[in-house]
Scaffold this motif. Structure first.
Motif, PDB file in Angstrom:
ATOM      1  N   SER A   1       8.381   1.718  -6.962  1.00  0.00           N
ATOM      2  CA  SER A   1       8.102   0.448  -6.299  1.00  0.00           C
ATOM      3  C   SER A   1       7.702  -0.626  -7.319  1.00  0.00           C
ATOM      4  N   LEU A   2       6.974  -0.193  -8.357  1.00  0.00           N
ATOM      5  CA  LEU A   2       6.603  -1.125  -9.435  1.00  0.00           C
ATOM      6  C   LEU A   2       7.849  -1.567 -10.218  1.00  0.00           C
ATOM      7  N   ALA A   3       8.701  -0.582 -10.521  1.00  0.00           N
ATOM      8  CA  ALA A   3       9.929  -0.912 -11.253  1.00  0.00           C
ATOM      9  C   ALA A   3      10.790  -1.885 -10.448  1.00  0.00           C
ATOM     10  N   ARG A   4      10.846  -1.670  -9.142  1.00  0.00           N
ATOM     11  CA  ARG A   4      11.624  -2.552  -8.272  1.00  0.00           C
ATOM     12  C   ARG A   4      11.081  -3.984  -8.320  1.00  0.00           C
ATOM     13  N   ALA A   5       9.744  -4.083  -8.469  1.00  0.00           N
ATOM     14  CA  ALA A   5       9.142  -5.412  -8.536  1.00  0.00           C
ATOM     15  C   ALA A   5       9.400  -6.062  -9.901  1.00  0.00           C
ATOM     16  N   LEU A   6       9.302  -5.267 -10.970  1.00  0.00           N
ATOM     17  CA  LEU A   6       9.443  -5.822 -12.317  1.00  0.00           C
ATOM     18  C   LEU A   6      10.865  -6.261 -12.605  1.00  0.00           C
TER      19      LEU A   6
ATOM     20  N   GLU B   1       8.767 -14.660 -10.295  1.00  0.00           N
ATOM     21  CA  GLU B   1       7.918 -15.807 -10.627  1.00  0.00           C
ATOM     22  C   GLU B   1       6.458 -15.428 -10.405  1.00  0.00           C
ATOM     23  N   LEU B   2       6.254 -14.532  -9.456  1.00  0.00           N
ATOM     24  CA  LEU B   2       4.905 -14.161  -9.076  1.00  0.00           C
ATOM     25  C   LEU B   2       4.956 -12.719  -8.575  1.00  0.00           C
ATOM     26  N   LEU B   3       4.027 -11.903  -9.046  1.00  0.00           N
ATOM     27  CA  LEU B   3       3.954 -10.518  -8.583  1.00  0.00           C
ATOM     28  C   LEU B   3       2.778 -10.403  -7.623  1.00  0.00           C
ATOM     29  N   LEU B   4       3.062  -9.918  -6.413  1.00  0.00           N
ATOM     30  CA  LEU B   4       2.012  -9.795  -5.400  1.00  0.00           C
ATOM     31  C   LEU B   4       1.712  -8.310  -5.177  1.00  0.00           C
ATOM     32  N   LEU B   5       0.444  -7.956  -5.209  1.00  0.00           N
ATOM     33  CA  LEU B   5       0.066  -6.555  -5.024  1.00  0.00           C
ATOM     34  C   LEU B   5      -0.867  -6.443  -3.832  1.00  0.00           C
ATOM     35  N   ASP B   6      -0.420  -5.691  -2.822  1.00  0.00           N
ATOM     36  CA  ASP B   6      -1.232  -5.533  -1.621  1.00  0.00           C
ATOM     37  C   ASP B   6      -1.853  -4.136  -1.607  1.00  0.00           C
ATOM     38  N   GLU B   7      -2.989  -3.985  -2.254  1.00  0.00           N
ATOM     39  CA  GLU B   7      -3.694  -2.706  -2.380  1.00  0.00           C
ATOM     40  C   GLU B   7      -2.759  -1.562  -2.743  1.00  0.00           C
ATOM     41  N   PRO B   8      -1.966  -1.706  -3.799  1.00  0.00           N
ATOM     42  CA  PRO B   8      -0.947  -0.694  -4.067  1.00  0.00           C
ATOM     43  C   PRO B   8      -1.520   0.627  -4.589  1.00  0.00           C
ATOM     44  N   PHE B   9      -2.790   0.633  -4.958  1.00  0.00           N
ATOM     45  CA  PHE B   9      -3.339   1.868  -5.532  1.00  0.00           C
ATOM     46  C   PHE B   9      -4.220   2.616  -4.544  1.00  0.00           C
ATOM     47  N   SER B  10      -4.454   2.024  -3.368  1.00  0.00           N
ATOM     48  CA  SER B  10      -5.477   2.584  -2.491  1.00  0.00           C
ATOM     49  C   SER B  10      -5.081   3.909  -1.864  1.00  0.00           C
ATOM     50  N   ALA B  11      -3.757   4.199  -1.799  1.00  0.00           N
ATOM     51  CA  ALA B  11      -3.352   5.459  -1.174  1.00  0.00           C
ATOM     52  C   ALA B  11      -3.178   6.585  -2.198  1.00  0.00           C
ATOM     53  N   LEU B  12      -3.495   6.308  -3.474  1.00  0.00           N
ATOM     54  CA  LEU B  12      -3.287   7.319  -4.518  1.00  0.00           C
ATOM     55  C   LEU B  12      -4.578   8.093  -4.791  1.00  0.00           C
ATOM     56  N   ASP B  13      -4.452   9.336  -5.255  1.00  0.00           N
ATOM     57  CA  ASP B  13      -5.677  10.061  -5.583  1.00  0.00           C
ATOM     58  C   ASP B  13      -6.219   9.543  -6.917  1.00  0.00           C
TER      59      ASP B  13
ATOM     60  N   GLN C   1       0.834  -1.204   0.000  1.00  0.00           N
ATOM     61  CA  GLN C   1       0.000   0.000   0.000  1.00  0.00           C
ATOM     62  C   GLN C   1       0.870   1.256   0.000  1.00  0.00           C
ATOM     63  N   GLN C   2       1.940   1.227   0.848  1.00  0.00           N
ATOM     64  CA  GLN C   2       2.929   2.295   0.851  1.00  0.00           C
ATOM     65  C   GLN C   2       4.069   1.857  -0.060  1.00  0.00           C
ATOM     66  N   PRO C   3       4.765   2.815  -0.696  1.00  0.00           N
ATOM     67  CA  PRO C   3       5.845   2.398  -1.605  1.00  0.00           C
ATOM     68  C   PRO C   3       6.977   1.656  -0.880  1.00  0.00           C
ATOM     69  N   HIS C   4       7.195   1.943   0.427  1.00  0.00           N
ATOM     70  CA  HIS C   4       8.290   1.329   1.185  1.00  0.00           C
ATOM     71  C   HIS C   4       9.616   1.427   0.446  1.00  0.00           C
ATOM     72  N   LEU C   5       9.908   2.615  -0.078  1.00  0.00           N
ATOM     73  CA  LEU C   5      11.230   2.817  -0.674  1.00  0.00           C
ATOM     74  C   LEU C   5      12.187   3.142   0.472  1.00  0.00           C
ATOM     75  N   PHE C   6      13.443   2.756   0.312  1.00  0.00           N
ATOM     76  CA  PHE C   6      14.415   3.026   1.361  1.00  0.00           C
ATOM     77  C   PHE C   6      14.964   4.439   1.155  1.00  0.00           C
ATOM     78  N   PRO C   7      14.769   5.325   2.149  1.00  0.00           N
ATOM     79  CA  PRO C   7      15.041   6.750   1.930  1.00  0.00           C
ATOM     80  C   PRO C   7      16.516   7.085   1.728  1.00  0.00           C
ATOM     81  N   HIS C   8      17.418   6.196   2.168  1.00  0.00           N
ATOM     82  CA  HIS C   8      18.835   6.519   2.048  1.00  0.00           C
ATOM     83  C   HIS C   8      19.425   6.013   0.739  1.00  0.00           C
ATOM     84  N   MET C   9      18.577   5.405  -0.115  1.00  0.00           N
ATOM     85  CA  MET C   9      19.065   4.922  -1.408  1.00  0.00           C
ATOM     86  C   MET C   9      18.448   5.764  -2.517  1.00  0.00           C
TER      87      MET C   9
END
Lengths: 332, 267, 292
Positions: A143-148, A153-165, A82-90
């Motif tokens: 976050s999508l690019a990081r997944a792609l 083998e499998l892409l899992l999406l946990d409500e990734p769009f729910s926090a967007l306008d 749901q949140q991008p969970h990007l690492f802020p120091h990278m």
């Protein structure tokens, strides 16, 4: 080909069933959606698939191999939260290539593939930036690019769009769907948003209280729900007892008394002749309107064009007709 | 949820590491005779504790002097720091960064450097060998911590709460009393505690300005721990530690307790 | 209106500002003048650089400086390593919510005054201390003199041990809030992409706390470089650390020695202000960086 097979999966938290014993099969290349109200266990199920939550019982097979005991970091799946969970120091590029780095891919290849993934999500010029310099939508694209990039083998999406306008949400949904088809990635997506499920899913499973109620293509589920729960979750308001429905539509003798009749609201038309009713309520939407009509013993909701709804006012008498092919019977 | 698994043994080892230095002090203060090879003293005795709390040992008066000085220092610190922090955070001051740098600079500079410089001036002004003089030299090393704590408190405070109060008709004073102060009380715990502790632990500065006439706890106990009787030194050190510890705990209870009960603490 | 506002805020800052200027900068300036030999009370009203030259030329100064740097550096390294471990363990056990008393226990050394901490270390590590007794009990030594000199030693181990024990919780206290802001989401994400626990610590947690760690260790370094109490208690007569050496010079009563003492403290002050400024920059940076 079957990619994932879950057998008798069970998970209990604090002596309360989170997941009742359940079965699930995911096919190669499909976009599969788990949908249900909050607390139905869909996110737990996704985490079980990811390996972040260990089931109490049951097995998970991936392409024929038992992966029940394999930890998340060895499953080679990818996930968007749901949140991008990007690492802020990278930097953006370091974030994208994180999975490759963990799998010891050489640096030059990492850079090349990260650039390519960023190009796919339209952010190639942002590689050197830090996440804090990006907007919420851009962060979710990273976050999508990081997944792609890990070619999961499998892409899992946990409500990734729910926090967007809303507008960003549309954009992201299309981007994900397009890339998913183009790259043929098997995807499991959790959502509580029906519109999203209908837009994205090839097949979906409706969940309630830790159980899977029904699995199928979205429109099959909508037109042929198995149970009242599935029907009402998918937005059917007109679930009538057979004897009530007889007032609206001639029913064959095959319909037994203990059956329920589902009439999609868009299958009810307001016309000059038909069954008489009185308008109780009009709910205007952008393009359509939901008109609640009271009949002698019950009420039904009809969906009409908003422009037509403006002709009516509360208390007006109207005549109802039902599209006979659209109705669906379920056991009570 | 536990996200990373660390063995309990590591935790126990760490706890042990931080608790072990207290053990010999306890043993020594309670031990009758503790000759070298013995790990546990032979027999027990309250000799050291009796000596520490003997009527003319001056221990109690030293504790009071220490606490009194720490209290004066902290009250002054709070009185000048809260408005200063408020102005720094909300005031949109000219030269804000420079003022902040000046106010916080004493954190890094050794107090002794300042006190040696000011010593002769204090001597001329008659401030040496007085409690006032000692209070004045304890201010510089402790004030920045109170300012910093108050600043963090104001920074984390939701300005809209204040504006909501304003819209409900609260004037500047009511806003300060009912909105700002309650929030600040919890936020100031860290600053007030540090201010008290810093004042309490000063030795060299107190010695130089107090000239041996202002006897705080560290001044009293130093001769015992630098080569005196081990039992009495241990007892004094434990008293010193206990005063510091009790101070921290009581400040925490007094200032934060209210918030904790209601589970509203945001600090 | 706006003039009054601005003046009002200036007025708010004024008391703290004046106190700092007179008591702190006044003291520093006073000391600076005296370090140049300016004692009008005894008729010395010319400014001379000679005391700095004298101070720097002393063998005792060089030995003290060397000892000082060694102690400060080792203390900082040990306190940082121990502090990181402590913060990571606290984070892993999420002590704040589950076991608050344990968090308090580990913070115990923060409360204990430096003098008391120093004396505790004497009782643990001296040649007749607890460690020596334990060593005797297991048969490693036969007499107190065989136990290595750890406190009141020329190398400064006693100070290093005291500072490591005393400052590690301080380091942890500055690091823990940064870690506490990291939700389980990061760990889940890292695991999905193949990170083992150690990878997670080394590639995510440690870099995330780096700015805070730099701030903490700079503060510890500056403190241990200039502190007086612990070396006064645990050091040897020669070489003494710079603050102790300067104090000895100052209390010898001679005006020339006093000027030298102040010259030494002024050199230390310049160094600490420099480090302090760097530490503050790092602090602001870690404070400003955008976290989720």
């Amino acid at each position: 080909m079957t990619v994932l097979r879950l057998k008798e999966i069970e998970k209990t938290y604090d002596s309360e069933f989170t997941l009742a014993p359940l079965e699930l099969v995911i096919e190669e290349g499909e976009f599969f959606t788990l949908i249900g109200p909050s607390g139905c266990g869909k996110t737990t199920l996704l985490k079980v698939i990811a390996g972040l939550v260990t089931p109490d019982k049951g097995t998970i097979h991936h392409k024929g191999q038992d992966i029940t005991e394999v930890v998340a970091e060895r499953r080679h799946f990818a996930m968007m939260f749901q949140q991008p969970h990007l690492f802020p120091h990278m930097t953006v590029e370091q974030n994208v290539s994180f999975g490759l780095r963990m799998n010891k891919v050489p640096k030059t290849e990492r850079t090349r593939r990260a650039k390519e993934a960023l190009r796919q999500v339209g952010l190639e010029s942002f590689a050197a930036r830090y996440p804090s310099e990006l907007s919420g939508g851009q962060q979710q694209r990273v976050s999508l690019a990081r997944a792609l990039v890990v070619e999961p083998e499998l892409l899992l999406l946990d409500e990734p769009f729910s926090a967007l306008d809303p507008q960003l949400k549309d954009e992201m949904q299309h981007l994900v769907k397009q890339l998913q088809k183009q790259l043929g990635i098997t995807t499991v997506c959790v959502t509580h948003d029906q519109q999203e499920a209908f837009l994205l899913a090839d097949r979906m499973a409706v969940m309630k209280e830790g159980k899977i109620l029904q699995v199928g293509a979205p429109h099959t589920l909508y037109s042929h729900p198995d149970t009242r729960d599935v029907a009402s979750f998918l937005g059917h308001t007109n679930v009538l007892a057979a004897q009530d429905a007889a007032a609206l539509i001639p029913l064959t003798s095959l319909v037994r008394d203990n059956q329920l009749v589902i009439i999609p609201s868009e299958a009810i038309r307001l016309e000059e002749t038909g069954t008489l009713g009185v308008i109780k309520h009009i709910q205007l939407q952008k393009d359509t309107a939901l008109v609640t009509v009271a009949l002698s013993k019950f009420e039904v909701v009809a969906k009409v064009w908003a422009s037509r709804a403006s002709n009516y006012k509360l208390g007006d008498q109207v005549f109802l007709n039902v599209e006979p092919n659209a109705i669906h019977l379920i056991p009570n | 949820m536990r996200s990373l698994r660390v063995p309990y043994s590591v935790l126990i080892l760490l706890c042990f590491l931080f608790v072990i230095p207290f053990i010999p002090a306890l043993l020594a203060s309670l031990g009758g005779v503790w000759r070298f090879p013995l790990v546990i003293p032979e027999g027990w005795s309250f000799r050291a504790w009796e000596a520490v709390f003997r009527e003319n040992s001056g221990t109690l008066s030293a504790i009071w002097t220490s606490l009194w000085i720490a209290l004066c220092v902290t009250v002054i610190n709070v009185l000048v720091s809260v408005p200063a922090a408020y102005a720094l955070v909300r005031g949109n001051l000219r030269y804000r960064a420079a003022i902040e740098a000046i106010l916080l600079a004493p954190i890094f500079v050794p107090a002794l450097a300042v006190v040696m410089g000011i010593h002769l001036t204090f001597l001329r002004l008659g401030l040496t060998e007085t409690v006032l003089g000692v209070v004045l030299v304890h201010l510089a090393p402790s004030m920045p911590y109170v300012i910093r704590a108050a600043m963090i408190s104001f920074e984390t405070m939701n300005r809209e709460t204040e504006q909501a109060a304003q819209l409900l008709g609260a004037g500047p004073w009511s806003r300060f009393l009912f909105v700002i102060l309650p929030h600040l009380r919890a936020g100031l715990v860290a600053g007030v505690t540090l201010s008290m502790l810093i004042s309490l632990s000063q030795y060299s500065v107190t010695l130089l300005i107090g000239g041996g006439q202002v006897v705080t706890l560290p001044i009293l106990l130093f001769p015992y721990i630098s080569g005196g009787d081990t039992s009495i030194g241990s007892a004094y050190t434990l008293v010193f530690s206990a005063v510091a510890l009790l101070l921290v705990i009581s400040l925490d209870v007094a200032l934060r307790g209210h918030y904790k009960k209601k589970g509203r603490s945001r600090v | 209106m706006s003039m009054w506002r601005r003046n009002k805020y200036a007025l708010f800052v004024l008391p703290a500002f004046l106190l700092t200027i007179t008591l702190f900068f006044g003291g520093l300036a006073d000391g600076l003048l005296k370090s140049f030999g300016y004692f009008p009370a005894i008729g010395q009203d010319t400014l001379r650089l000679s005391f700095y030259q004298q101070a720097l030329a002393e063998r005792a100064f060089q030995d003290s400086l060397f000892l000082n740097l060694r102690v400060a550096l080792l203390s900082t390294i040990f306190a940082s390593i121990l502090g990181i471990t402590l913060a990571l363990v606290l984070y892993a056990f999420q002590l704040r919510s589950k076991r608050p008393w344990l968090l308090r226990l580990l913070q115990l050394p923060l409360t204990i005054p430096h003098l008391a901490a120093g004396y505790f270390m004497v009782l643990v590590f001296s040649q007749s201390g607890l460690m020596a007794r334990l060593a005797y009990a297991v048969g490693w030594i036969d007499a107190p003199a065989e136990f290595p000199v750890i406190v009141n030693d020329a190398f400064g181990w006693g100070m290093v041990v005291t500072y490591a024990w005393k400052e590690a919780p301080f380091v942890a206290l500055l690091l823990y809030p940064v870690l506490a802001r990291i939700g389980s989401g990061w760990y889940d994400t890292a695991r999905i992409y193949g990170a083992r626990p150690w990878n997670y610590i080394s590639t995510i947690l440690l870099p995330a706390i780096r700015p805070a760690l730099l701030t903490a260790s700079l503060i510890v370094f500056v403190y241990t470089l200039t502190a007086f109490e612990v070396p006064y208690l645990l050091g040897v007569t020669y070489p003494a650390t710079l603050p102790v050496y300067a104090y000895q010079l100052y209390t010898s009563g001679n005006f020339e020695d006093r000027s030298q003492a102040l010259a030494i403290f002024w050199l230390l002050t310049v160094v600490t202000l420099l480090f302090g400024w760097i530490a503050y920059r790092f602090y602001r940076k870690s404070y400003d960086r955008g976290w989720e």
